[in-house]
Design a protein around this motif. Structure first.
Motif, mmCIF file in Angstrom:
data_model
loop_
_atom_site.group_PDB
_atom_site.id
_atom_site.type_symbol
_atom_site.label_atom_id
_atom_site.label_comp_id
_atom_site.label_asym_id
_atom_site.label_seq_id
_atom_site.Cartn_x
_atom_site.Cartn_y
_atom_site.Cartn_z
ATOM 1 N N LEU A 1 65.352 30.641 138.094
ATOM 2 C CA LEU A 1 64.244 30.748 138.292
ATOM 3 C C LEU A 1 63.487 29.079 138.322
ATOM 4 N N GLY A 2 62.863 28.786 139.351
ATOM 5 C CA GLY A 2 62.161 27.452 139.507
ATOM 6 C C GLY A 2 61.056 27.123 140.448
ATOM 7 N N VAL A 3 60.976 26.010 140.777
ATOM 8 C CA VAL A 3 59.921 25.717 141.686
ATOM 9 C C VAL A 3 60.584 24.296 142.382
ATOM 10 N N ALA B 1 60.810 14.549 145.827
ATOM 11 C CA ALA B 1 60.902 15.997 145.641
ATOM 12 C C ALA B 1 61.488 16.273 144.165
ATOM 13 N N ALA B 2 61.234 17.191 143.459
ATOM 14 C CA ALA B 2 61.843 17.714 142.395
ATOM 15 C C ALA B 2 62.067 19.130 142.389
ATOM 16 N N GLN B 3 63.106 19.634 141.777
ATOM 17 C CA GLN B 3 63.417 21.177 141.650
ATOM 18 C C GLN B 3 64.125 21.522 140.389
ATOM 19 N N PRO B 4 62.961 21.777 139.331
ATOM 20 C CA PRO B 4 63.215 22.327 137.964
ATOM 21 C C PRO B 4 63.750 23.570 138.153
ATOM 22 N N GLU B 5 64.861 24.091 137.380
ATOM 23 C CA GLU B 5 65.113 25.490 137.290
ATOM 24 C C GLU B 5 65.650 25.796 136.085
ATOM 25 N N ARG C 1 76.655 30.299 130.764
ATOM 26 C CA ARG C 1 75.673 30.148 129.728
ATOM 27 C C ARG C 1 74.225 29.506 130.468
ATOM 28 N N ASP C 2 73.172 29.818 129.560
ATOM 29 C CA ASP C 2 71.860 29.523 130.096
ATOM 30 C C ASP C 2 71.963 28.137 130.337
ATOM 31 N N ALA C 3 71.326 27.565 131.417
ATOM 32 C CA ALA C 3 71.145 26.162 131.558
ATOM 33 C C ALA C 3 69.797 25.780 132.100
ATOM 34 N N LEU C 4 69.508 24.376 132.032
ATOM 35 C CA LEU C 4 68.336 23.750 132.603
ATOM 36 C C LEU C 4 68.830 22.767 133.500
ATOM 37 N N LEU C 5 68.286 22.605 134.809
ATOM 38 C CA LEU C 5 68.649 21.793 135.739
ATOM 39 C C LEU C 5 67.267 21.073 136.138
ATOM 40 N N VAL C 6 67.117 19.855 136.356
ATOM 41 C CA VAL C 6 66.181 19.193 136.833
ATOM 42 C C VAL C 6 66.491 18.271 137.831
ATOM 43 N N PRO C 7 67.052 18.319 139.268
ATOM 44 C CA PRO C 7 67.257 17.466 139.932
ATOM 45 C C PRO C 7 66.182 16.800 140.608
#
Length: 214
Positions: free
Chosen positions: A102-104, A116-120, A133-139
């Motif tokens: 889930l992200g924007v 542009a940014a795409q945190p998820e 496992r659960d992860a955070l991605l912020v490209p």
């Protein structure tokens, strides 16, 4: 629709294939779209991703299919610059690694410059003990559009939420694309974990892609 050829650029295995991936997005209404994401870039990554896995000197496949996602994108009410993003798919099939994300997607532009940014947030739904496992991605990306040519710099933060401070990765890469009518050809090169607690410049990746849009 985009076809992506992902390859290693590591010393001794430069040009060796990793995966062949297909991405696509179809608009259902002006405010809603559905798509598939297989390539690392479409999944907000610089390495990995899914699609057709290819054995090579740089890469050993666990299965022919490396996974992928179905995406749903919708315009966030009240803003034209932010799009909601929900994904459901697989980060691998041997073993099965189902994941919900889930992200924007946030975008901005001024003249020829854009960003542009795409945190998820990714949540592993099964086989969590096998690396799902659960992860955070912020490209994030920043670039310039010069008529039919685009160039950009990309970076991003990625890490498992449990023990994040000990193993997060920060990437750095460059990309460029040329558009001719409905076709676009592009390439990216970069370092997936150039910065972070386990940083290294020895891991290098690249991709070539061909895109068609209406």
């Amino acid at each position: 629709m985009t076809l992506v050829d992902q390859r290693s650029l590591m010393r001794g295995v430069v040009g060796e294939p990793v995966t062949l991936a297909l991405d696509g997005v179809v608009g259902l209404t002006p405010d809603l779209a559905i798509g598939v994401s297989h390539s690392a870039a479409a999944q907000g990554l610089m390495r990995g991703g899914g699609g057709l896995c290819r054995d090579s000197a740089a890469h050993v496949c666990d299965a022919l299919y490396a996974g992928g996602y179905v995406d749903v994108r919708w315009r966030v009410p009240g803003t034209a610059a932010v799009t909601g993003l929900t994904r459901l798919g697989l980060d691998g099939v041997s073993p099965w690694k189902p994941v919900a994300r889930l992200g924007v997607i946030a975008r901005g532009q001024r003249g020829r410059a854009w960003w542009a940014a795409q945190p998820e947030v990714a949540v592993g739904l099964a086989n969590r003990g096998n690396g799902n496992r659960d992860a955070l991605l912020v490209p994030a990306w920043a670039g310039l559009t010069l008529r039919s040519v685009e160039v950009w710099l990309e970076t991003g933060l990625r890490g498992e939420i449990d023990g994040f401070s000990e193993a997060f990765e920060i990437r750095l890469g460059l990309g460029g694309a040329y558009r001719w009518r409905a076709l676009t050809v592009g390439a990216t090169v970069g370092f997936p974990q150039l910065l972070g607690p386990q940083n290294t410049a020895n891991i290098r990746v690249g991709s070539l892609w061909l895109s068609w849009s209406r």
